[in-house]
Design a protein around this motif. Sequence first.
Motif, PDB file in Angstrom:
ATOM      1  N   LEU A 283       0.825  -1.202   0.000  1.00  0.00           N
ATOM      2  CA  LEU A 283       0.000   0.000   0.000  1.00  0.00           C
ATOM      3  C   LEU A 283       0.865   1.260   0.000  1.00  0.00           C
ATOM      4  O   LEU A 283       0.520   2.270  -0.622  1.00  0.00           O
ATOM      5  N   MET A 284       2.003   1.199   0.694  1.00  0.00           N
ATOM      6  CA  MET A 284       2.905   2.341   0.706  1.00  0.00           C
ATOM      7  C   MET A 284       3.525   2.556  -0.675  1.00  0.00           C
ATOM      8  O   MET A 284       3.658   3.699  -1.144  1.00  0.00           O
ATOM      9  N   ALA A 285       3.884   1.458  -1.342  1.00  0.00           N
ATOM     10  CA  ALA A 285       4.434   1.569  -2.695  1.00  0.00           C
ATOM     11  C   ALA A 285       3.402   2.172  -3.646  1.00  0.00           C
ATOM     12  O   ALA A 285       3.727   3.035  -4.474  1.00  0.00           O
ATOM     13  N   VAL A 286       2.144   1.734  -3.537  1.00  0.00           N
ATOM     14  CA  VAL A 286       1.086   2.284  -4.386  1.00  0.00           C
ATOM     15  C   VAL A 286       0.863   3.762  -4.080  1.00  0.00           C
ATOM     16  O   VAL A 286       0.651   4.572  -4.988  1.00  0.00           O
ATOM     17  N   ALA A 287       0.932   4.120  -2.802  1.00  0.00           N
ATOM     18  CA  ALA A 287       0.769   5.531  -2.428  1.00  0.00           C
ATOM     19  C   ALA A 287       1.861   6.395  -3.067  1.00  0.00           C
ATOM     20  O   ALA A 287       1.604   7.538  -3.471  1.00  0.00           O
ATOM     21  N   ASN A 288       3.068   5.857  -3.172  1.00  0.00           N
ATOM     22  CA  ASN A 288       4.144   6.579  -3.852  1.00  0.00           C
ATOM     23  C   ASN A 288       3.815   6.787  -5.327  1.00  0.00           C
ATOM     24  O   ASN A 288       4.032   7.871  -5.895  1.00  0.00           O
ATOM     25  N   LEU A 289       3.265   5.746  -5.961  1.00  0.00           N
ATOM     26  CA  LEU A 289       2.871   5.846  -7.365  1.00  0.00           C
ATOM     27  C   LEU A 289       1.774   6.892  -7.563  1.00  0.00           C
ATOM     28  O   LEU A 289       1.873   7.756  -8.447  1.00  0.00           O
ATOM     29  N   VAL A 290       0.756   6.804  -6.730  1.00  0.00           N
ATOM     30  CA  VAL A 290      -0.381   7.717  -6.855  1.00  0.00           C
ATOM     31  C   VAL A 290       0.062   9.162  -6.678  1.00  0.00           C
ATOM     32  O   VAL A 290      -0.351  10.059  -7.423  1.00  0.00           O
ATOM     33  N   ALA A 291       0.923   9.400  -5.696  1.00  0.00           N
ATOM     34  CA  ALA A 291       1.387  10.758  -5.428  1.00  0.00           C
ATOM     35  C   ALA A 291       2.078  11.349  -6.658  1.00  0.00           C
ATOM     36  O   ALA A 291       1.832  12.500  -7.033  1.00  0.00           O
ATOM     37  N   PHE A 293       1.732  10.642  -9.872  1.00  0.00           N
ATOM     38  CA  PHE A 293       0.839  10.932 -10.990  1.00  0.00           C
ATOM     39  C   PHE A 293      -0.261  11.932 -10.628  1.00  0.00           C
ATOM     40  O   PHE A 293      -0.908  12.487 -11.516  1.00  0.00           O
ATOM     41  N   ASP A 294      -0.412  12.194  -9.333  1.00  0.00           N
ATOM     42  CA  ASP A 294      -1.305  13.275  -8.897  1.00  0.00           C
ATOM     43  C   ASP A 294      -0.584  14.616  -8.843  1.00  0.00           C
ATOM     44  O   ASP A 294      -1.178  15.639  -8.495  1.00  0.00           O
ATOM     45  N   GLY A 295       0.710  14.603  -9.127  1.00  0.00           N
ATOM     46  CA  GLY A 295       1.486  15.834  -9.077  1.00  0.00           C
ATOM     47  C   GLY A 295       1.890  16.247  -7.691  1.00  0.00           C
ATOM     48  O   GLY A 295       2.285  17.398  -7.463  1.00  0.00           O
ATOM     49  N   ALA A 296       1.786  15.313  -6.731  1.00  0.00           N
ATOM     50  CA  ALA A 296       2.149  15.609  -5.342  1.00  0.00           C
ATOM     51  C   ALA A 296       3.573  15.134  -5.069  1.00  0.00           C
ATOM     52  O   ALA A 296       4.188  14.422  -5.873  1.00  0.00           O
ATOM     53  N   GLU A 297       4.097  15.525  -3.917  1.00  0.00           N
ATOM     54  CA  GLU A 297       5.416  15.067  -3.507  1.00  0.00           C
ATOM     55  C   GLU A 297       5.359  13.571  -3.203  1.00  0.00           C
ATOM     56  O   GLU A 297       4.491  13.109  -2.462  1.00  0.00           O
ATOM     57  N   VAL A 298       6.291  12.796  -3.759  1.00  0.00           N
ATOM     58  CA  VAL A 298       6.349  11.366  -3.474  1.00  0.00           C
ATOM     59  C   VAL A 298       6.817  11.196  -2.035  1.00  0.00           C
ATOM     60  O   VAL A 298       7.917  11.620  -1.678  1.00  0.00           O
ATOM     61  N   PRO A 299       5.990  10.596  -1.176  1.00  0.00           N
ATOM     62  CA  PRO A 299       6.299  10.599   0.262  1.00  0.00           C
ATOM     63  C   PRO A 299       7.573   9.871   0.655  1.00  0.00           C
ATOM     64  O   PRO A 299       8.217  10.215   1.640  1.00  0.00           O
ATOM     65  N   ASN A 300       7.958   8.849  -0.126  1.00  0.00           N
ATOM     66  CA  ASN A 300       9.138   8.069   0.252  1.00  0.00           C
ATOM     67  C   ASN A 300      10.150   8.018  -0.882  1.00  0.00           C
ATOM     68  O   ASN A 300      10.734   6.981  -1.164  1.00  0.00           O
TER      69      ASN A 300
END
Length: 302
Positions: A283-291, A293-300
């Motif tokens: 889920l953390m890896a997917v959150a990095n992907l989503v961030a 492509f959403d134009g947000a800062e990649v959390p990790n």
Amino acid sequence: MEAAEAAFEVTLRDETAPLDAEELRDALRDFDAVLPTLGDRFDAAVFADVPQPRARILANFGVGYNHIDAEAARAAGVVVSNTPGAVTDATADIALTLILMTARRAGEGERLLRAGRWQGWGPVQMLGAHVTGKTVGIIGMGRIGKAIARRCHFGFGMTVVFHNRSALADVGVPATQVGLAQAMAADFVVVAVPGGAATHHLIGINEFAAMQSSGIFINISRGDVVDEGALVATLQAGLIAGAGLDVYEFEPKVPAALIALENVTLLPHLGTAALEVRTAMGLMAVANLVALFDGAEVPNRV
């Protein structure tokens, strides 16, 4: 998979063998994002062959990313991320598992029993090392090192010394920062540094020479942090009491010489092998992907 499919068109490669040379290059050419795992070696040669990749991110499933050349990825415009927080406690737990199993000869004892060779309790049968109150030397005091220190101090009343490349004022428990040789001289030595060029063969023949003859060596970091040949030679010469390993320099290959030693605990890279932990990593890896492509800062981002 459900989280990824909610955000992307997903192609699943449903096998555990690492990507081969062609698959690595195809992954960079054919996909907008890749979620690789430990054995998928995106090294400099792969990026050299695909200098303008379609892929914008390698969202690694795991905290260690020494199988990815992060500098080559960055030069190619590819973000690399990992999953650090999800693995901390599980990996620290495996360190304590290895300490206890090796000190108390648990693997050896189970093999004895399963082979039908146990003759019953005896006052000097399979005497191991006591763990409570001993000294632990932790090499690398990041998230995982600190979690190991907490378990050793609060759970087993151990004295904590540690070696770290940067100075640390507070690690959450009473602990003394020392040089590498002094940390290696502890009763139990646990290696918890990240993998990569900076730590390749950090522990070799000279470092093992600093250990006590009663010392027990534990590695839960990356296999190539340790010169495996030097470890085998040290154990075969009886210069230390034992070792507990969850990672190997050329895994999944494990030297026959290590397998032959009764005073070595060998686990098949179980550091994060709990369903809830692996789910959190995914889920953390997917959150990095989503961030990304959403134009947000990649959390990790690494």
